[in-house]
Design a protein around this motif. Structure first.
Motif, PDB file in Angstrom:
ATOM      1  N   ALA A 109       0.710  -1.130  -0.015  1.00  0.00           N
ATOM      2  CA  ALA A 109       0.061  -0.167   0.009  1.00  0.00           C
ATOM      3  C   ALA A 109       0.823   1.221  -0.008  1.00  0.00           C
ATOM      4  N   SER A 110       2.014   1.175   0.608  1.00  0.00           N
ATOM      5  CA  SER A 110       2.836   2.533   0.687  1.00  0.00           C
ATOM      6  C   SER A 110       3.167   3.015  -0.422  1.00  0.00           C
ATOM      7  N   LEU A 143      -5.449  -4.053  -4.966  1.00  0.00           N
ATOM      8  CA  LEU A 143      -5.296  -4.758  -6.011  1.00  0.00           C
ATOM      9  C   LEU A 143      -5.634  -3.886  -7.151  1.00  0.00           C
ATOM     10  N   LEU A 144      -6.493  -2.956  -7.000  1.00  0.00           N
ATOM     11  CA  LEU A 144      -6.806  -2.026  -8.410  1.00  0.00           C
ATOM     12  C   LEU A 144      -5.615  -1.162  -8.391  1.00  0.00           C
ATOM     13  N   LEU A 160      -1.812  -8.844 -11.014  1.00  0.00           N
ATOM     14  CA  LEU A 160      -2.836  -9.836 -11.675  1.00  0.00           C
ATOM     15  C   LEU A 160      -2.879 -11.007 -11.210  1.00  0.00           C
ATOM     16  N   ASN A 161      -1.543 -11.541 -10.890  1.00  0.00           N
ATOM     17  CA  ASN A 161      -1.413 -12.969 -10.342  1.00  0.00           C
ATOM     18  C   ASN A 161      -2.391 -12.885  -8.856  1.00  0.00           C
ATOM     19  N   ALA A 162      -2.067 -11.869  -8.218  1.00  0.00           N
ATOM     20  CA  ALA A 162      -2.657 -11.917  -6.670  1.00  0.00           C
ATOM     21  C   ALA A 162      -4.038 -11.693  -6.703  1.00  0.00           C
ATOM     22  N   ARG A 178     -17.716  -8.886  -5.934  1.00  0.00           N
ATOM     23  CA  ARG A 178     -17.383  -7.533  -5.526  1.00  0.00           C
ATOM     24  C   ARG A 178     -15.929  -7.090  -6.267  1.00  0.00           C
ATOM     25  N   PHE A 179     -15.427  -8.117  -6.989  1.00  0.00           N
ATOM     26  CA  PHE A 179     -14.014  -7.848  -7.722  1.00  0.00           C
ATOM     27  C   PHE A 179     -14.339  -7.969  -8.886  1.00  0.00           C
ATOM     28  N   GLN A 180     -15.446  -8.003  -9.424  1.00  0.00           N
ATOM     29  CA  GLN A 180     -15.863  -8.241 -10.949  1.00  0.00           C
ATOM     30  C   GLN A 180     -15.102  -6.851 -11.542  1.00  0.00           C
ATOM     31  N   ASP A 181     -15.159  -5.709 -10.985  1.00  0.00           N
ATOM     32  CA  ASP A 181     -14.796  -4.296 -11.733  1.00  0.00           C
ATOM     33  C   ASP A 181     -13.389  -4.357 -11.890  1.00  0.00           C
ATOM     34  N   LEU A 182     -12.660  -5.118 -11.302  1.00  0.00           N
ATOM     35  CA  LEU A 182     -11.294  -5.398 -11.490  1.00  0.00           C
ATOM     36  C   LEU A 182     -10.769  -5.743 -13.046  1.00  0.00           C
TER      37      LEU A 182
END
Length: 893
Positions: A109-110, A143-144, A160-162, A178-182
């Protein structure tokens, strides 16, 4: 290392970890490998639980600080993140490494994290997704951000892998949605790694996408057109490596195949199916006109075929089966004319190969257009290019298999003369040999009266080919003669005197190593001709042939010699032909046969991460989790052949087989659960009642070496429970039906020798089978409620449910036999079964389920007489109702 691990594990682990803090030290890569062994739960060197708590704590801290130290090489970074992931799988379930979660979160995240650290943290996250997904904060946003990293393709691919690992690890469709929009960002990451020439990581990502398509196809459903379009763009891009384009095609084919999880989904996109089909057809053009092909030697069988060509063939076959003929045939009909009429031979060749490959999946629709399809193929028999002629013959062979027997019944008058004239092409022995081999495909689905009028011409040409200088042509001719004899049976007698001398000459004279296959095929041909004409005609030659086989059997043969398995089959056919006259040869035949049936599977287990697929053709590999399992298939084929031959001998020789029953039973009973190979199990299952029948007849006729019914009971006590146990565990529906059939025959053989405990065990087994079958039906009904379910899926579902009907039919036979055998003693068990049977009379059940249930009641009423009156109230109303059923079988029972 091992000595120190045993004597000083704590300092060993800590010093190895310290080395990783100096990543440029020459020993650092080795240190990472050894440390991973100490802390991986799956490793034989795993010592972590035995370390002092203080060592454990220092070790965890050292691992994390090494992971974030600048200057790590990619390979050390990968080894280190593997080691961290291994230890984490051991610690996270008990919540014992909270610092790791904080570290991973910060590293990803950082904004100040260097890309290399982000990449390695994302890779670790991917490995641990199943442990983390639920408790990791802001996972979607992380992830996004990774997928849209401003400067590093490596981070985007690791994202992508994660993302894929996380999506796969989520337990419910709602969580996954919930992750569809990725998905758009995932597809962009994939495209970018290709655009900057990073095909290696793009291929890794594609492999992960393929896994997602197979396991969670419905996750892709809302974005399906976009995702499939992106994949087709990759497949169509001429500048990319073949490997990359193949993976993109594999993704779309995998989606089409994901029927159980997303039935009918790809058929909603006929335009894309058309584009995919077009791409795959262009891959078939990747074939070279190699001179070696014309040499017609089996080592050069696929000369000129490239990896792309072979891959394309397999894809067309899979796609046609997955999507079905109603979708595929219109697509093919649009593309084929421009190929078949092209100037370039490769395009005409590709058209014919396409027809061969899609025939199985399009069989129903093609059968309706037989004249057009076969006409197109037969026109190519006169093509100027030999490889195109070969492909046309190949297509006729494939169509004969997939569209039979309609093709044989309707078009024999054009197909057989065309094959016969192709046998005259002496300038191209490859073409001649293939035309002869296609006779096999044609005659397998053919009634004798169709083939017989053509035999004069065909046998005449085949005898000429037997004298050819080309071994491939001779082998093709032997195959064709064998199948013609097998199909025409006694009609073949008139050719016997002309054919047999040639066959015996090859058997006697083809003795050098290069003609092993030729000799093997001559055995096959002689034994099939012998069976066709019968023992009166064959007896004298049979004796000579068996002398040759006996001397061969005694000689030393190499492990890969094809003669071994051909010989096993030839002996069994000779036995079928000669019947009891064969008994004197059994002492020669049985020892090597038992040896082949007892072959242990040659299985190797390696870790899936190890480089290098096995190049060995004889080894088939499957990947389970992180292990790759290789199985040597040639041994399994020999084992399967041997097992089915044992079954043949028991069936043919009846009481004469008695001396071998014990050895064969102890060999085959354990193989009822041999899950490496279906054919081995099928043979073992079929042999069980044959062994009991052989024992029973030998006891009744006083040929059992003084043994009586107690021997039969002992054998039955060994076989019947083993069949029931195999039935519980059998994964294949069709084999389960065969087990029930064998169980039924075994109950008939054993009769009242079965005791109450065994009857109970059988009944419990039958209850389980009924329950499992009903559950499978229910799952299919749920599949029918999926969004894209259509008429093609409905037809496939009906076919799958017919297998369940077959199982219930066999259940009915078994219960009927138990009722006939034990009469009123069986009624307490019948009472227990009522809960399972009476629902089968319901309106929602198939007519087959109703018919079988009524049959069982008919048996109870007939054999238990007045004791069955108490069931009348339950069953009579259903019987009266069934008298008015539209199904005649139901009315009849």
């Amino acid at each position: 290392f091992h000595a120190l691990r045993a004597s000083h594990p704590d300092p060993l682990a800590l010093r190895l970890a310290h080395l990783l803090l100096s990543p440029t030290h020459p020993a650092a890569p080795m240190a990472a490998v050894l440390l991973r062994r100490l802390i991986s739960p799956g490793s034989q060197a795993f010592v972590y639980p035995a370390l002092a708590p203080a060592t454990q704590s220092s070790l965890r801290a050292l691992l994390l600080s090494a992971a974030s130290s600048p200057g790590l090489s990619r390979s050390i970074s990968k080894k280190l993140s593997d080691a961290v992931a291994e230890l984490a799988t051991y610690l996270l379930p008990s919540g014992s490494w909270p610092d790791l979660l904080t570290f991973l979160y910060k590293s990803v995240a950082s904004a100040s994290s260097p890309p290399a650290l982000q990449e390695s943290a994302l890779n670790t996250l991917a490995r641990l997704a199943s442990h983390l997904a639920a408790g990791f904060p802001d996972l979607h946003a992380l992830l996004l951000a990774a997928l849209s990293h401003p400067s590093s393709t490596d981070v985007r691919v690791a994202g992508l892998n994660a993302a894929i690992s996380v999506i796969q690890s989520l337990p419910s469709a709602a969580d996954r949605d919930r992750f569809q929009d990725l998905l758009p960002a995932m597809m962009r990451a994939l495209a970018e790694s290709l655009n900057c020439g990073n095909e290696g990581s793009a291929q890794e990502a594609l492999e992960m996408m393929i896994e997602l398509a197979g396991l969670e196809p419905r996750f892709l459903r809302r974005q399906l057109p976009d995702v499939v379009a992106s994949m087709l763009q990759i497949a169509e891009a001429p500048g990319l490596e073949d490997g990359t384009r193949h993976l993109a095609v594999e993704f779309v084919v995998t989606l089409a195949e994901a029927r159980e999880r997303a039935p009918g989904m790809m058929r909603r996109l006929p335009r894309y199916v058309g584009r995919l089909f077009a791409v795959v057809m262009t891959m078939l053009l990747d074939v070279q006109d190699e001179p070696a092909w014309y040499a017609a030697v089996s080592e050069e069988e696929d000369a000129g075929e490239t990896g792309s060509f072979v891959f394309a063939q397999e894809c067309l076959d899979r796609l046609a089966i997955a999507v079905g003929g109603n979708t595929i045939l219109p697509v093919a009909a649009e593309l084929l004319p421009s190929y078949i009429g092209a100037e370039e031979w490769k395009r005409r060749h590709a058209a014919l190969m396409t027809i061969s490959q899609i025939a199985e999946g399009c069989a129903k629709v093609m059968t309706k257009n037989l004249d057009q399809v076969v006409g197109m193929v037969l026109n190519s028999f006169n093509d100027p290019h030999p490889r195109v002629r070969w492909a046309a013959i190949n297509a006729v062979g494939q169509l004969s298999t997939d569209l039979g027997p309609e093709l044989q019944n309707k078009l024999h008058h054009v197909v057989l003369p065309a094959l016969a004239s192709a046998m005259d092409d002496s300038e191209n022995p490859r073409v001649q040999a293939h035309a002869a081999s296609a006779i096999l495909n044609f005659s397998e689905n053919c009634r004798p009266e169709i083939l017989t009028p053509y035999l004069d011409v065909i046998v005449g040409k085949l005898l000429l080919l037997l004298q050819s200088g080309s071994q491939m042509v001779q082998e093709g001719a032997l195959t064709a003669l064998a199948s013609a004899a097998d199909s025409s049976q006694e009609h073949f007698q008139k050719y016997y005197d002309a054919v047999m001398p040639y066959l015996k000459a090859i058997l006697m004279n083809a003795t050098d190593k290069s003609s092993r296959m030729l000799r093997a095929k001559s055995m096959e041909c002689i034994s099939l001709v012998g069976m066709a004409v019968g023992k009166q005609k064959f007896r004298d030659d049979a004796k000579q042939v068996m002398e040759v086989l006996m001397s061969l059997q005694g000689s030393h043969m190499e492990a890969d010699d094809p003669i071994t398995s051909y010989m096993l089959q030839a002996w069994a056919r000779l036995c079928k032909c000669l019947g009891q006259e064969f008994l004197p040869y059994m002492s020669v035949v049985m020892p090597p046969l038992l040896q082949s049936a007892q072959l242990k599977p040659d299985v190797s287990i390696t870790s899936a991460g190890e480089d290098g697929e096995s190049d060995d053709d004889g080894v088939e590999t499957i990947t389970l989790g992180d292990k790759r399992i290789g199985i040597r298939t040639s041994l399994l084929e020999e084992k399967a052949t041997a097992c089915s031959m044992l079954c043949c001998y028991a069936d043919e020789l009846k009481e004469g087989f008695f001396p071998w029953i014990d050895q064969v039973a102890t060999t085959l009973v354990p193989l009822l659960k041999f899950y490496f190979h279906d054919e081995v199990r099928k043979a073992a299952v079929s042999a069980m009642p044959e062994l009991l029948r052989s024992a029973k007849l030998a006891v009744e006729k006083g040929q059992a070496q003084g043994r009586d019914n107690s021997y039969l009971k002992q054998l039955s006590d060994y076989i019947v429970p083993a069949l029931v146990e195999a039935m519980h565990k059998e994964p294949e529906t069709q084999i389960c039906a065969s087990i029930l059939e064998s169980l039924n025959e075994s109950i008939q053989m054993s009769g009242t020798l079965l005791d109450e405990g065994q009857v109970r065990y059988i009944v419990e087994g039958i209850k389980e089978v009924i329950t499992a079958s009903s559950n499978r039906r229910t799952e299919r009904t749920e599949r029918a409620n999926a969004e894209d379910f259509d008429s093609e899926e409905d037809e496939l579902l009906r076919e799958e449910n017919e297998q369940e009907d077959e199982i219930f039919d066999q259940v009915g036979d078994c219960l009927g036999t138990l009722v006939k055998t034990f009469k009123t003693y069986f009624l307490p068990f019948f009472d227990e079964l009522s809960v399972y049977l009476t629902p089968m009379l319901g309106k929602d059940k198939t007519s087959e389920e109703r018919r079988v249930t009524i049959c069982i009641f008919d048996d109870v009423a007939e054999h238990c007489r007045e004791a069955a009156v108490r069931y009348y109230d339950t069953y009579l109303p259903s019987l009266l109702e069934a008298c008015a059923s539209e199904n005649p079988d139901v009315r009849q029972v």
